[in-house]
Each structure stands twice: as C-alpha cells, then as structure tokens.
Design a protein around this motif. Sequence first.
Motif, PDB file in Angstrom:
ATOM      1  N   PHE A  58       0.942   4.308   1.225  1.00 49.29           N
ATOM      2  CA  PHE A  58       0.389   5.269   2.168  1.00 49.29           C
ATOM      3  C   PHE A  58       1.181   6.572   2.201  1.00 49.29           C
ATOM      4  O   PHE A  58       0.633   7.639   2.432  1.00 49.29           O
ATOM      5  CB  PHE A  58       0.323   4.661   3.564  1.00 49.29           C
ATOM      6  CG  PHE A  58      -0.887   3.806   3.774  1.00 49.29           C
ATOM      7  CD1 PHE A  58      -2.148   4.384   3.872  1.00 49.29           C
ATOM      8  CD2 PHE A  58      -0.774   2.436   3.859  1.00 49.29           C
ATOM      9  CE1 PHE A  58      -3.270   3.601   4.063  1.00 49.29           C
ATOM     10  CE2 PHE A  58      -1.898   1.644   4.047  1.00 49.29           C
ATOM     11  CZ  PHE A  58      -3.151   2.228   4.142  1.00 49.29           C
ATOM     12  N   THR A  64      -2.450  -8.753   6.617  1.00 48.06           N
ATOM     13  CA  THR A  64      -2.614  -7.729   5.582  1.00 48.06           C
ATOM     14  C   THR A  64      -3.585  -6.649   6.041  1.00 48.06           C
ATOM     15  O   THR A  64      -3.337  -5.448   5.857  1.00 48.06           O
ATOM     16  CB  THR A  64      -3.131  -8.376   4.283  1.00 48.06           C
ATOM     17  OG1 THR A  64      -2.198  -9.358   3.836  1.00 48.06           O
ATOM     18  CG2 THR A  64      -3.331  -7.325   3.191  1.00 48.06           C
ATOM     19  N   PRO A 100       0.825  -1.209   0.000  1.00 49.15           N
ATOM     20  CA  PRO A 100       0.000   0.000   0.000  1.00 49.15           C
ATOM     21  C   PRO A 100       0.864   1.266   0.000  1.00 49.15           C
ATOM     22  O   PRO A 100       1.823   1.370   0.762  1.00 49.15           O
ATOM     23  CB  PRO A 100      -0.784  -0.122   1.311  1.00 49.15           C
ATOM     24  CG  PRO A 100       0.025  -1.016   2.185  1.00 49.15           C
ATOM     25  CD  PRO A 100       0.709  -1.975   1.257  1.00 49.15           C
ATOM     26  N   ARG A 103      -9.535  -2.290   0.412  1.00 50.07           N
ATOM     27  CA  ARG A 103      -8.553  -3.367   0.501  1.00 50.07           C
ATOM     28  C   ARG A 103      -8.479  -3.929   1.923  1.00 50.07           C
ATOM     29  O   ARG A 103      -8.341  -5.144   2.111  1.00 50.07           O
ATOM     30  CB  ARG A 103      -7.177  -2.851   0.065  1.00 50.07           C
ATOM     31  CG  ARG A 103      -7.087  -2.557  -1.431  1.00 50.07           C
ATOM     32  CD  ARG A 103      -5.669  -2.212  -1.819  1.00 50.07           C
ATOM     33  NE  ARG A 103      -5.536  -1.967  -3.251  1.00 50.07           N
ATOM     34  CZ  ARG A 103      -4.388  -1.918  -3.908  1.00 50.07           C
ATOM     35  NH1 ARG A 103      -3.249  -2.102  -3.252  1.00 50.07           N
ATOM     36  NH2 ARG A 103      -4.343  -1.686  -5.202  1.00 50.07           N
ATOM     37  N   MET A 104      -8.566  -3.048   2.916  1.00 47.67           N
ATOM     38  CA  MET A 104      -8.586  -3.532   4.304  1.00 47.67           C
ATOM     39  C   MET A 104      -9.823  -4.397   4.538  1.00 47.67           C
ATOM     40  O   MET A 104      -9.732  -5.467   5.173  1.00 47.67           O
ATOM     41  CB  MET A 104      -8.568  -2.351   5.268  1.00 47.67           C
ATOM     42  CG  MET A 104      -8.585  -2.772   6.736  1.00 47.67           C
ATOM     43  SD  MET A 104      -8.511  -1.384   7.895  1.00 47.67           S
ATOM     44  CE  MET A 104     -10.167  -0.704   7.712  1.00 47.67           C
ATOM     45  N   TYR A 141      -2.982  -2.383   6.543  1.00 50.01           N
ATOM     46  CA  TYR A 141      -3.853  -1.291   6.073  1.00 50.01           C
ATOM     47  C   TYR A 141      -4.424  -0.505   7.245  1.00 50.01           C
ATOM     48  O   TYR A 141      -4.552   0.723   7.188  1.00 50.01           O
ATOM     49  CB  TYR A 141      -4.978  -1.842   5.200  1.00 50.01           C
ATOM     50  CG  TYR A 141      -4.522  -2.165   3.798  1.00 50.01           C
ATOM     51  CD1 TYR A 141      -4.340  -1.157   2.858  1.00 50.01           C
ATOM     52  CD2 TYR A 141      -4.259  -3.477   3.399  1.00 50.01           C
ATOM     53  CE1 TYR A 141      -3.915  -1.438   1.564  1.00 50.01           C
ATOM     54  CE2 TYR A 141      -3.838  -3.774   2.123  1.00 50.01           C
ATOM     55  CZ  TYR A 141      -3.656  -2.750   1.210  1.00 50.01           C
ATOM     56  OH  TYR A 141      -3.235  -3.034  -0.069  1.00 50.01           O
ATOM     57  N   MET A 175      -8.126   2.211  -0.212  1.00 54.43           N
ATOM     58  CA  MET A 175      -7.383   1.635   0.911  1.00 54.43           C
ATOM     59  C   MET A 175      -8.331   0.968   1.901  1.00 54.43           C
ATOM     60  O   MET A 175      -8.054  -0.122   2.421  1.00 54.43           O
ATOM     61  CB  MET A 175      -6.559   2.726   1.606  1.00 54.43           C
ATOM     62  CG  MET A 175      -5.438   3.304   0.757  1.00 54.43           C
ATOM     63  SD  MET A 175      -4.212   2.037   0.304  1.00 54.43           S
ATOM     64  CE  MET A 175      -3.063   3.014  -0.681  1.00 54.43           C
TER      65      MET A 175
END
Length: 845
Positions: free
Chosen positions: A229, A282, A227, A259-260, A286, A256
């Motif tokens: 960020f 994972t 990711p 995806r989390m 996130y 984001m």
Amino acid sequence: MATGRQGLGPAGGGCAGPGCRARRRLMPGRRMGAVMLAAAGIVVLATPGTAERFDPHQSPPNVPRNVQDWLTPEDRKELRERPEDSSVQLENPPVFGWKSGRDMYSFEVAIERDGEPYLTFVTTSNIFRPDSPLPPGAFNWRVRQLDQIGRPRRAGDNGGWSVPRTFNLREDSITLQVPDIWTAFGKAETARRPRALPPRPARLDEAKQAVFDVVLARYLKEAGSAPAFAGLRGSVAGAGEGIARSREVRARLRQMIRRMNDALAVSVLHPDEAVRDRAAGTAGVYLDGIVGFDAFGRTGHAGDDLLNIRIAKAVARAYDILYRRMDPERRGEVQRHVEFRTQAAFDFFLLNDRGNLGQFTLSSHGFQIATHVLAIAALMAGDSDRATLWFRDTYPLVSTIVTPWGGDDGGYSNGVNYGVWEFVNHVDSWDVIHNVVGFPYFETAWVRNFAEFLTYFAPPGVSQAGFGDGAEKLRPELWAEISRLYVERGRGEYATALLAAWRAHLDIAGAEADELSNALLWPRLFGVQAARSGAPRALGEIPDAAIFPDIGWAAVHSDLPDPERYSILFKSSQFGSFSHSHADQNSFMVMGHGRPLLIDSGYYDGYRSAHHDGWTRRTVAHNAITYDGGKGQPIDDPTAKGRLTDYWRCGGAVKLTGRAARAYGGDIVEADRTLLHLPGGLLLVHDRMAAGTPKRWEWNFHAAAPILAVGDRTARIRNGPAEASVELLVGPPVRLELAEGFPEPPNERLMGPAAQQYHGVFVTESASAVFETLALIRIGGGGGQPVTAREGEGGGIRFEAGRYSGSFAGGRTHLLVDGAPLAAANCAVPPRTLLAGGRLRFGRD
C-alpha cells in the motif's frame, strides 16, 4: 409527505415515489376495446389479443404521434416521457415520467382506461411507478403542474393538462412486485448483517463451487504476500493526468479491491472456521489499506468518479461482512470513509443542477453511480444518517429506470459493449439491493431482454458488435460469461443457446480465467435464482431477424446458428448521436464468414479524440447519406434522432424502414431509407432524400478490404471468403470516388496499430432538391439471379428480382411473389395493414 400503498384495491394502486399519493380512484373502466377519445382527437388502438405472447422484437414497431407540448424534452439530456405515446408496456405497473425542469412543483397525473377516468395521482416527483399492477386495457395519461395552493400553473382551455399519451397493457405483461420507498428502507435499516448476501447455503451448487475454487486458489496463492500500500499511495499521489500512468494506478487499486473481495468471499464460504477467520483478518488488512487513501484526493470523486464510487461500495460491503469483527471505533472510521466518498457522488449526480439525474437522465456515468449509491445506502442504513437521504433520492429513480439508454426491449443505444459494461457494473449492486430490500431487478423487462439483444448483435461469427463506440472490439469471453450468469439464474430462454454457441466457438469449459471471474465475482457466487422464464430455445428455433424498437436497431441474419452466415444490421434511433452513439441514423452494416464487409468505419481510440470526433462519429464515416462534401447529421446531439418505423417478415423477405429527417435538421425535410432483404443474398436499399435547396448528394459506403470499381455505378468487395457488391440500379448520374485511410488517423499510442479501411461514395453529378435511389447489394455473390429496376411511370421505383417483384412509391412498399400478392399466412411478422381476402398491402412506412 404521504407515500406508500394507498389501499386502492386489487385493480388500482398508489405510487411508490416520495411525495406521491393517490388522490382518488374513479370508474374502473371497461374491458379492452377500441376507444375514440373525441375530446383529445386521438384513437387508442385495441389492446392486442393475448392468444400469443407479445414480442416487441417480432412485431411492427410502435410509432408515436408527433406530440409537442410542455412535456416534450428540450434540453439534450432531459427525461423522455414514459410511457411513450402509442406504446405497448411490457411491465405492470408501468413507469410514469416526464421532464421536470429546474423548479420544483407538484404534479397531478390523470389516467384513463378504455376511454373512461380511472385513476389520478398528485406527486412532487416527476417519475414514479404505481405500487400495484393495473388491469389490462387501452390507457391514456396526462399531467399538469400545480402551484403552491393546488391550482394549475398553466392557463388555457385545457386546464393546463399536457396532450394525452396513449399506451396499452396486456394480460401477458411482466407483473412486478415493487416495495414502496419507506417499506424498502425499513427493510434495509432493520436487516441483519451481512445483509448484502443471501442466507449462506449448506452447500454450493456446481456452478458456484467452480467459481469459488478459482477464488480460493487465488486467495491461497496470494495469502503470503504483503499488500504494497505504501508504494501504491506514492503512485497515486504522483499520478498526473497521463493516460498510461493513471490506468496503471487504477489497475493496481482494482487489484487491491479484488484481493480484499477474494478474502471476504473465503471468510463467508469456506467450510473450515479457522480458514474463515484467517481470511477475515486478511480482508481487514486490505480494508485498512484502502481506507487509508484520501477520499477527497486523486482517488476521490473529483479525480475519478467511477473509481471513487466502486471503492466506496467495496468498503461498504467489507463493513457489512466484517461488522461483527470490528470494534466501534474502527466501524466509525470505515463508515466515515464510505460517507465521504458516497456523499460527493450523490451531491454531484442527484442534487446539483448540472448533474441532477431526475432532470437530466442521459448520463453515461450518472445512472451507474446512482445504482451504486442506492446499494451503499441499503448497506449503511441504520448506521449512517446520510443513508436515509441517499436512499430517499435514489430509490424512486433506480427502481423505475433500470437504464436510461434503452427501453423494455433490452436494447442499449450506446452500443453492445457499453451495454455489457453497464450490465457488468450494475449487476452486483442489483443483487445487493435485491437481497436487502427485495427489488427484483432480474424480473424487469430490460434485464430479461438484454440476453436477447446479445443473441442478435453478439452471436459467434460477428465481426462488429452493433453500432457506436468500441463496436469493433469483440469481447466473446465476457459475452459468454454474462450468458452463463443468465442461465444460472433461470433466465436461459435465449442465454442457454448463446452460451452453448460461444462455448463451442471458443472451446470454453468450466470457470474462466481470473479477469472474467473478477468482473462478476459476487453475482456468480451469491446470485439468487430468479423465477424461471420460458424454456431454453435453440438458436435454430429463434427467428433470424429481430428489431429492438426502443433503440431503433435491427438485425437480419441469413442463418443465426451458423457462424459463417451473412448478417445485416440497421439503425435509426431516437437516442440521437449523444454520448457513445454516432451520427449514423439510417445507416447499415454487412458482414459474413466472420469478416467485415460494409462497415462503420473509424476506431474508438479515445473519447473525443481527434480521430473520434473528426471521423468515427460523423455521418460520412458510415454507410449513410451525406451532401455537399460530407455534411450530415450533427454529432453529440440527442435531438439528432431517427426512428425505426416499419418491420415485417413475409414470404422469406424482410423489410425495415427508418426515418431520419430530424437527425439531419436544417432544410432536410425527408430522409427515408428502406432495406428489403430477399432470399439468396439480395439486399435492396431504397433512399429518398428531400431538401429545401438543391444539394450534391453522396451515397457513402465503407469496407475493411479494398474496394474495386466496376464503372461509375458498381463496386465490389472481397474479404477472404466473404464478398459483396454494391450497384446503384436507379438514381441520377453519379461518379464513384474511392479512397483509403482517414483525414484524422487514429492515435496508435492510445489503441495500438489500426488496420487500414477503405471508402467509397457515389456523388451526384449535379445538385437537386430530391434524391431518390435504389441500390442493390449482392451478399455472398447474391446467387447470380438477375435484378432489374426502373423508375415507375407514375413515380417511385419498380424492381424485379427472380421470383420477387414490386415497387417503392409514395412511402409505400409493394411486394409480389411469382406475380401474386403475399397472403397473410406467408407472414411471420405481418405489416399493419391487411386487405380483404387475406392479401397484404404494405402501408405507409
């Protein structure tokens, strides 16, 4: 403060809000019957019989008396009284509510049943729901304010009481089992984690498995990419107020979060423990990245209130699911992030005078945010002390008013697409609240009936989805997805047919693309089956016309199952022109063959843009009456109200009437419009306007295709296979003026190229205080049958249209078929007034 159940027995109940207690239970009352309340000078109608289920969409609308007292809202956003006067309540126990004002008082509420005292409450809240169902019957209720020592604050002969409001409860109302506030909170703070989710099933059903397959494939595809960020934080820090850049940043943040959520779902549902563990890791990555954003910065409440609360809820869900995988220090960090974001939203919408939802309910963002705050409170209860405060102040509100923009009939006054937006953004929080504390959102009347609202205003073949902002933007894939959600939860009475129709129309099969699954990911994966309602109904079994009286909308379709049908939409709404509604009371639209004919003109290029305020929202932009150069109803005004006052279906004819004098205001004292739809594509539109001073009146109509003038009193419109003509049959001398384009064009930078639109208006040659007309709209050619009309000898207007004849006179509509009055047996929805011998006289609208 005393709260919760008060042990009042099976026929009565306590009240569920904080600071609410039942004071005494009085006489249980008689069985249903007509009751004269002599002291109040009002009549309560007998509760309708229960041989057939009461359907607000297929009954004449309830019209309240003109009650004006201290309960009547004065501020534009204040809570309307509930139950509304003369209403039939679909939920039991019903919700009681009224405007509170800025000062805090205790209130005494007195309820009578069938004319005899039944129950009283004392409460510090201005909105509550008794915690036990009431028996069927004819009720009235009133309220008064009490001072610090329990005396009525308002002096007067009536002891400070408000004027009684009446309502009916039927045996077939929806019985809700609603936990009182502290029982609900007790469930939340002791619930095992992950409390947001129902127990993990041994095996996913076919529908949930299809959604999970999409999520899993997406997760595996993205698992190898780190990711970004750092770059995103830089973009957030540098994001100004520019629309395009801010939208891009918000979209990246949502990705984001998505995806989390994908990783969290895999960590819960995958059958392989090793895969679940990797997915949890994972999700944690996130989560750490999202928590790294400043909760008070650009992504906080001050920067974007909806983005802020959605981040807070996503982080709270991750906290709940990953709880046992985090050490105390990490839990504390995540908890503080949730608290910072949630507290800012709570303070703004629940505490301060400007945003307090208990006082000012009409907030387009406020109720969505309050619902999310309650879901977060349920997730954080027992760990965060702040959750107690959040829960205490949001549960009584969110468990009584599902949405302030509609009523039990399922309609949404801000428009179809904003109703869809609200549903999609609420349903996940509804599920969290249900799973944690047991509040049954999918049992509530509004949620049950919203699918029927979509059935009438968003079926295949629509070219404009009802009224209000964004109605020109069609979202069929999302409408189908919502329908499928209803079907999966056992609420398929209307949704089954709507889903099948959209699937056939769009060739949809299986799970949809990422965007759709994202919007309803958690509800689709973890939604709990509701108690099944009625059996699925085919579109051909559903009436072609319906009203949604709580918002004042109506739809008449020539053949609802046929996408090539013609459709007429009508609006006269008590929600006024506020927020995303327009100044369009007593306006209508016509569409056919999937093409727009007579339209709401203008575009939603941006809220309060020059085009939006300067054209789209204004009365002159709609198929409605204006005067003296385009003057009409005010925009952005909840008090600019109309009212749908009549609806019947008899002998193939459909009648709708709206009243909108209050919407125009000023010296307009009468603004009545009646639509009478006859078989064969004939629509008669009767208008009567009256003012204190003479005016030059304007009968506006708009089209998506060029308008052809045929003399000064007729115009024709053709849009592909769809066609309509407008003819002013009766009325004063007019001239027909045509135009195209807009005085304020839409901003193409905001919405892209906009298709041309065309405008027509019949303008009176001279000013008059009264304007009465009868227009004929032939839809799809109107069958070629002759239609004539003339002024009646004693006033009003008489007409003949093939087999049908009748008159509009003195606020009454009379109709005959083949020269004979209609019989009661010819009416699917009869008018209110019946004459001897089964003949019908159509009473005052």
